[in-house]
Design a protein around this motif. Structure first.
Motif, mmCIF file in Angstrom:
data_model
loop_
_atom_site.group_PDB
_atom_site.id
_atom_site.type_symbol
_atom_site.label_atom_id
_atom_site.label_comp_id
_atom_site.label_asym_id
_atom_site.label_seq_id
_atom_site.Cartn_x
_atom_site.Cartn_y
_atom_site.Cartn_z
ATOM 1 N N GLN A 1 -24.856 14.674 55.850
ATOM 2 C CA GLN A 1 -24.397 13.448 55.201
ATOM 3 C C GLN A 1 -24.819 13.442 53.745
ATOM 4 O OE1 GLN A 1 -25.909 13.753 58.038
ATOM 5 N NE2 GLN A 1 -24.778 12.639 59.599
ATOM 6 N N MET B 1 -33.755 10.118 58.589
ATOM 7 C CA MET B 1 -33.657 9.943 60.039
ATOM 8 C C MET B 1 -33.655 11.273 60.750
ATOM 9 S SD MET B 1 -30.893 7.022 60.650
ATOM 10 C CE MET B 1 -31.071 5.405 59.978
ATOM 11 N N GLY B 2 -33.563 12.344 60.000
ATOM 12 C CA GLY B 2 -33.677 13.647 60.629
ATOM 13 C C GLY B 2 -32.410 14.456 60.668
ATOM 14 N N ALA B 3 -31.341 13.984 60.024
ATOM 15 C CA ALA B 3 -30.140 14.798 59.980
ATOM 16 C C ALA B 3 -30.395 15.997 59.079
ATOM 17 C CB ALA B 3 -28.976 13.998 59.448
ATOM 18 N N TRP B 4 -29.637 17.026 59.321
ATOM 19 C CA TRP B 4 -29.890 18.244 58.577
ATOM 20 C C TRP B 4 -28.982 18.316 57.362
ATOM 21 C CZ3 TRP B 4 -29.388 23.598 57.429
ATOM 22 C CH2 TRP B 4 -30.630 24.231 57.324
ATOM 23 N N ILE C 1 -30.062 9.016 55.856
ATOM 24 C CA ILE C 1 -29.756 9.733 57.098
ATOM 25 C C ILE C 1 -30.620 10.989 57.181
ATOM 26 C CG2 ILE C 1 -27.904 10.631 58.533
ATOM 27 C CD1 ILE C 1 -27.632 7.701 57.730
ATOM 28 N N TYR D 1 -25.752 15.133 63.519
ATOM 29 C CA TYR D 1 -26.525 13.984 63.984
ATOM 30 C C TYR D 1 -27.871 13.849 63.306
ATOM 31 C CZ TYR D 1 -23.200 14.089 67.799
ATOM 32 O OH TYR D 1 -22.071 14.103 68.531
ATOM 33 N N ALA D 2 -28.362 12.620 63.394
ATOM 34 C CA ALA D 2 -29.730 12.347 62.993
ATOM 35 C C ALA D 2 -30.633 12.605 64.198
ATOM 36 C CB ALA D 2 -29.863 10.919 62.505
ATOM 37 N N ARG D 3 -31.890 12.268 64.039
ATOM 38 C CA ARG D 3 -32.863 12.577 65.069
ATOM 39 C C ARG D 3 -33.234 11.281 65.804
ATOM 40 N NH1 ARG D 3 -36.965 13.726 61.629
ATOM 41 N NH2 ARG D 3 -36.231 15.815 61.409
ATOM 42 N N ILE E 1 -26.709 7.643 67.993
ATOM 43 C CA ILE E 1 -28.074 7.998 67.589
ATOM 44 C C ILE E 1 -28.477 7.180 66.376
ATOM 45 C CG2 ILE E 1 -29.476 9.854 66.652
ATOM 46 C CD1 ILE E 1 -27.879 11.768 68.388
ATOM 47 N N ASN F 1 -22.075 5.945 65.349
ATOM 48 C CA ASN F 1 -22.878 7.028 65.896
ATOM 49 C C ASN F 1 -24.050 6.451 66.687
ATOM 50 O OD1 ASN F 1 -24.818 9.109 66.137
ATOM 51 N ND2 ASN F 1 -23.800 10.207 64.505
ATOM 52 N N PRO G 1 -30.549 16.634 68.129
ATOM 53 C CA PRO G 1 -31.272 15.428 67.720
ATOM 54 C C PRO G 1 -32.632 15.246 68.382
ATOM 55 C CG PRO G 1 -29.632 14.877 69.334
ATOM 56 C CD PRO G 1 -29.503 16.335 69.107
ATOM 57 N N ARG H 1 -31.405 4.391 65.857
ATOM 58 C CA ARG H 1 -32.452 4.500 64.847
ATOM 59 C C ARG H 1 -32.448 3.347 63.858
ATOM 60 N NH1 ARG H 1 -35.201 9.065 63.829
ATOM 61 N NH2 ARG H 1 -36.585 7.642 62.753
#
Lengths: 380, 369, 443
Positions: free
Chosen positions: B127, B121-124, B118, C345-347, B195, B193, C242, B199
């Motif tokens: 997770q 995928m760009g989560a900060w 995750i 959230y993810a991106r 998003i 989710n 995101p 992805r």
């Protein structure tokens, strides 16, 4: 595939469900719950919310007894002898081959002695696998709990024997159960080995110099005692302090100060003012009482200082002085050792017991040494 | 369709999300990938050669460093291989302790792997932070048993180095209270989710046939719809005594891999519960006292495999009768699962590369050895 | 400010300076003040974000420098200032230098039209909203310059993404505001705020509503949908998760900022956080009444204003303080929401982002504009505009009917669009397979 027990389950992808942002809101809810719960600490393993941070330099987790970081060598507190015999087992098993041992030789006969003159571990290349501690037949090499070894100086990570030495009391303070399991065998083997070690071979390097110096001093004292005692004896009744007495008093005062320094929870520091000659009794006793008072002040529950003024020859003045010095040193050492030993365990309250233990051990040692010295003086 | 000039990009070896020093030579047309060449070898440490100059036992801590996320599983595979070769018996209790540790490792690995995925995928980090929190708890248990958190070096030929400490079981039971809550929470965070669905759905599809052709194993293979699990196909240790399911996916995309991993954590928890029930009745101590430090197996060769959290981890050993292995070969799941990366990525966008890579769940220590 | 300076110089001291000088002095004062506020906002927001997101992850966040770590941003600033400024050899040095300045400057301009409290607006432009969004897109040029001048593939991809994203998300942002502008009938931000007095119902729609400063647009279906669309577009404009695609650290390292270091990097950072602050402020102003809140309107009615020269100056201070408090509180709450979203959230991917903007948000905002016309028609129009049948209804009745109609319209549109958008996405996934087929055949 044929499965005996259990099933093959195909994961449900939940296609066809309306996706209009509910999943996003669910995610927000989860994160919100964590945010709201984060103002309290997470206490145990059953919780999945709450602040988990351990603010490391201030807070420290209790390390488990089995924790292994870097290997150290143990020596016996009482005799000062190392448990290591230089058997090369650890050197052989070490996967990255960072242990280097030099076996001791008897300087007279040239035979091998069950001790190591040099023992080097390259901490920088050690992989902390713990094999050395596992294979050691004499339980001499053990894994330390100290992990703050960072340094800017690479060479300082090549540890020599003097840096590797730790007293058994230190190991029992970090891993009591593990030591309890091997204690009997290890001590028995050690006693056997001590008999085969001539001189100071096999003694902890931190102690050898001191031991050598003390033996030298003892020998000198033994030589000087009879002539020194003669003039001292008549001088005493006159109310004048002989140099020996002065020294004894000084030493006792030193002991008192050291005991004072030992700090808050100083253990029952039994300042063992050893057998004194009747002539010196007054002065030495005074000093001893002072020391006791100081210790009491320092400790709160300090044990009564035993100052058994025995009726012995005036030749013992020297011995008394020695004993007092020993006591002073021991107390000082206790004071120094206390923070050093306590360092890895601070913050969880184990500091006090180790401190106490070390102090008591030092006191006992001092007493023994004093007794021995007195006996020797008698024999001379 | 307009054809534009192609651009070659090096993703790695120094890149935030290549899970180590791994380089992908990517040819892109705009944002679409037309070609991808994985380049390995930046973390090569000569593992197999070193193992051939070490004794059998000395190799045990080196196996920790293969897949440093799951050292227990590596230990297990190697221990089984040498025990097979030397004919060493393992006491029942030791087997249970081993399986317990390996199943905890599986939970630990999947919790971390999903977090890293995750993150890619760009989560900060959220997770990942949740996953790492659970992982830390398990590592605490490992530490109390073995003395180390990551490089456990806990297994020995014929058992484990020491028995479980007294406070292990109560803490494990506490952990099992938290574990389902954690998994449910993770599922709520990930499963629907939108998003994440965008992805992961339809991204990095590895068709069933291709997966088998590349001999991919582990959750990646199961996500492609092949119910192959070494624990079921060739039950080793005491796995035949436990009741657990094998989750499989239907499409073989990133989303299926996420779902399979979540379900595997649940199944691992089931196994651990069964171990807790059965462990007190297990016979024998924690180690076979006859197993010595200097193993000298008879001449011969052996291949032993386990289901590591990343796939089938195998050790192939050839003994010439001495104390050192004559040949030592690791079948590393990360390495073999990585080979179809080019086929999985072709046609997707640049942003998908890191996601697909993350979904394979590699550890470069194992890939390059 | 102009009034205050005028009062001080010409009335209190009686110097009788000309009007242009008064204006110049007051604008200089304001500009200085705002230039001081902007970096401070950035420092505070970085700290705020790090602490908040740490809490969401069961951590503590920076708490070492100063009490509770409040000086952490200062420490970071010092670090940034003292870092070596590295310019790549093959970079276009001048453009590399100018780019961050071009990114920062527009964000500072945007402060010009932001009202902080009642009567506290630097410039009350009658096209304030237009100015705000026109200026905000200037920074896209700076981003493109940065990406191009760096001579780095990742930077170039990042810059391309940034520009594409900024340009596409201007449209839904402006379209969602268009609905609001239709209702208020003005592009002035001050008018927009004045419209939002009342209690859940604007006093402009129903005159009999008591004015508690709570007649926000968010309480209308049109406003709510516009808010959702605008906030999503704001996330994209401000490059927040995101939609932080231009600087997607897991894909293209740091996007257009990859080759920047030291204070130049700091300027990008500053621009980004100031822009985020302004977007949050805009959200608060347009949909949550800005400084409007219980008590501000009443206090301001007693203050010295051009309309009420006999008021007490203390009420100026009080209404200003309360107004700024409401405004900042709302703004920080929105920033918290941004952080919250970032924590959860993810991106998205760049093509998904485009799809979402063009295929979902823009149709949604277009329908919302239609909803706004219905709203205006049902609440304002009468026989003169050809809506004779509403004549007999009471204002509250007209409001209620408008509410129900627009709610049904918006909700239906939202669900319908969500469904067909999800379908189009799965369609697109299949198209990817075709691309795969084509590309593998070529290879």
């Amino acid at each position: 595939m044929d499965i005996q027990r259990g099933n093959i389950i195909v994961m449900d992808r939940r296609t066809g469900k309306l996706r209009a942002g509910q999943g996003l809101l669910q995610g927000l809810k989860v994160v919100w719950d964590h945010w709201a719960a984060s103002f309290r600490k997470n206490e145990n393993f059953t919780q999945i919310r709450g602040n988990f941070t351990v603010e490391y330099p201030d807070e420290r987790l209790q390390l488990p007894q089995a924790y292994r970081n870097m290997p150290v060598l143990l020596y016996d507190d009482e005799s000062g002898h190392e448990l290591c015999t230089g058997c090369y087992q650890c050197q052989r098993i070490c996967p990255p081959q960072v242990i280097h041992i030099t076996q001791a030789k008897d300087p007279v006969t040239g035979k091998m002695v069950p001790a190591a003159t040099e023992f080097i571990i390259e901490y920088d290349a050690c992989m902390s696998c713990g094999f050395c501690a596992e294979v050691c037949p004499f339980d001499s090499i053990k894994m330390d709990h100290v992990f703050e070894l960072s340094t800017a100086d690479h060479d300082s990570l090549t540890m020599r024997k003097a840096q590797l030495n730790r007293p058994i009391s230190y190991y029992t303070s970090i891993a009591p159960d593990l030591w309890e399991g091997v204690k009997a065998g290890a001590m028995k083997k050690l006693q056997g080995n001590i008999k085969r070690r001539p001189g100071v071979i096999g003694m902890a390097p931190s102690l050898t110099e001191k031991i050598k110096a003390r033996r030298q001093e003892l020998a000198e004292a033994a030589a000087a005692a009879p002539p020194a005692a003669a003039p001292a004896a008549p001088a005493a009744p006159a109310g004048k302090l002989t140099p020996e007495e002065k020294a004894a008093k000084l030493a006792a005062m030193k002991a008192a100060n050291a005991a004072k320094k030992a700090g808050g929870e100083a253990a029952p520091a039994e300042a063992p003012a050893a057998e004194l000659s009747p002539a010196d009794a007054k002065a030495a006793k005074l000093a001893a009482i002072k020391a006791a008072n100081a210790a009491k002040k320092a400790g709160g529950e300090a044990a009564p200082a035993e100052a058994p003024a025995a009726e012995l020859s005036p030749a013992d003045a020297k011995a008394a002085k020695l004993a007092a010095i020993k006591a002073a040193n021991a107390a000082k050492k206790a004071a120094e050792a206390a923070p050093a030993v306590a360092a890895p365990t601070t913050g969880n309250g184990t500091a006090a017991p180790t401190d106490e233990k070390a102090a008591r051990l030092a006191a006992i040692k001092a007493a023994n040494a004093a007794k021995k010295a007195a006996e020797q003086g008698n024999n001379e | 369709m307009i054809k534009t000039e192609e651009l070659q990009i090096n993703i790695g070896p120094q890149h935030p999300s290549t899970h180590g020093v791994f380089r992908m030579l990517v040819t892109v047309d705009g944002e679409t990938i037309t070609d991808l060449k994985p380049v390995f070898g930046y973390l090569h440490r000569n593992h197999e050669q070193i193992a051939e100059v070490n004794t059998y036992l000395q190799n045990m801590p080196y196996t920790d460093r293969l897949d440093y996320f799951n050292s227990m599983a590596n230990n297990h595979a190697y221990a089984i291989a040498v025990e097979k070769l030397a004919g060493i018996e393992v006491p029942e209790r030791a087997e249970y302790i081993r399986v317990l540790m390996v199943e905890l490792t599986r939970v630990l690995n999947h919790a971390g792997a999903l977090g890293f995925l995750i993150n890619d995928m760009g989560a900060w980090q959220t997770q990942l932070a949740f996953g790492m929190r659970e992982r830390e708890k398990i590592l605490d248990l490992f530490e109390s048993a073995s003395g180390a958190r990551l490089m456990c070096n806990y297994f020995r030929f014929g058992g484990v180095v020491r028995d479980l400490p007294d406070d292990f079981m109560p803490r494990l039971k506490d952990l099992l209270v938290a574990m389902p809550a954690f998994i449910d929470e993770l599922e709520r965070l990930l499963r629907e989710n939108e998003i994440l669905l965008q992805r992961s759905e339809g991204i990095g599809i590895l068709p069933r046939d291709l997966a088998i052709a590349y001999s991919v194993t582990g959750p990646v293979l199961r996500a492609s719809g092949v119910a192959y699990d070494v624990r079921k196909a060739e039950p080793y240790s005491v796995y035949d005594r436990f009741d657990f399911d094998v989750p499989v996916g239907s499409v073989g995309d990133v989303y299926d891999r996420i779902l399979v991993r979540i379900e595997e954590m649940r199944q691992s928890k089931r196994i651990i519960e069964q171990i807790i029930e059965q462990l007190p009745d297990a016979q024998g101590g924690h180690i076979n006292p006859k197993a010595r430090q200097n193993v000298r197996p008879p001449v011969g060769d052996v291949y032993a495999r386990v289901e590591s959290p990343k796939g089938e981890l195998g050790f192939y050993l050839v003994s010439d009768g001495s104390t050192k292995p004559y040949r030592y070969k690791v079948r590393a799941p990360s390495f073999i699962n990585l080979t179809p990366l080019g086929d999985m990525c072709r046609g997707y966008k640049v942003a998908d590369v890191v996601v697909i890579l993350g979904s394979i769940d590699i550890v470069m220590g194992e890939v390059d050895r | 400010m102009h009034d205050v300076v005028n009062q001080l110089i010409n009335t209190t001291f009686g110097w009788g300076w000309p009007g242009w000088l008064i204006s110049l002095i007051s604008y200089l004062l304001i500009a200085t003040l705002l230039f001081l506020i902007a970096p401070f906002q950035m420092l505070f927001l970085t700290y705020f974000e790090r602490r908040a997101i740490a809490r969401m992850q069961d951590r503590v966040g920076p708490n070492r420098v100063g009490p509770e770590g409040i000086f952490q941003p200062m420490a970071d600033g010092v670090k940034m200032f003292t870092k070596e400024d590295i310019v790549p050899d093959s970079a276009d040095k001048w453009i590399h230098l100018i780019a961050p300045c071009i990114v920062v400057a527009p964000t500072m301009f945007m402060f010009a039209v932001v009202p902080w409290g009642p009567g506290m607006v630097p410039v009350d432009l009658n096209i304030g909203l237009l100015f705000f969004f026109a200026i905000s897109s200037v920074s896209a040029i700076g981003l493109m310059m940065a990406g191009w001048a760096s001579n780095n593939k990742f930077a170039l991809i990042g810059a391309m993404r940034a520009v594409a994203q900024m340009v596409s998300y201007e449209i839904p942002a402006v379209l969602s505001l268009l609905a609001i502008v239709l209702i208020t009938g003005s592009l002035s931000i001050v008018d927009l705020i004045n419209y939002q007095g009342g209690l859940f119902i604007s006093t402009m729609d129903v005159a009999s509503v008591p004015d508690f400063g709570l007649g926000w647009f968010i309480f209308t279906p049109v406003g709510f949908l516009a808010f959702i669309a605008f906030f999503i577009a704001a996330l994209a404009e401000g490059e927040r998760t995101p939609f932080d695609i231009p600087e997607a650290d897991s894909e293209i390292v740091a996007g257009y900022m990859t080759e920047y270091s030291g204070m130049k990097f700091g300027l990008f950072y500053l621009a980004q956080y100031v822009l985020n602050f302004l977007l949050c402020a805009m959200t608060a102003i347009i949909f949550f009444g800005g400084w409007q809140g219980p008590g501000v309107g009443w206090l301001y009615s007693l203050a010295i204003t051009p309309a009420n020269p006999e008021g007490g100056w203390i009420f100026n201070v009080l209404s200003g303080a309360l107004g700024v408090f409401y405004f900042l509180a709302k703004t920080y709450i929105f920033f918290f929401v941004m952080v919250w979203v970032r924590g959860a959230y993810a991106r998205l991917r760049i093509d998904q982002l485009m799809d979402f903007g063009w295929k979902f948000l823009i149709p949604l905002t277009l329908v919302n504009i239609f909803g706004a016309t219905i709203w205006v028609g049902l609440t304002r129009w009468g026989a003169a505009e050809g809506l004779a049948f509403v004549e007999g209804w009471s204002p509250i009745m007209r409001w209620a009917i408008a509410f129900v109609v627009t709610l049904a319209l918006n909700l239906g549109t939202y669900l319908y669009l969500a469904r067909i958008y999800a379908e189009s996405q799965s369609e697109r996934a299949r198209m990817d397979d075709e691309v795969l087929e084509r590309l593998t055949n070529v290879a």
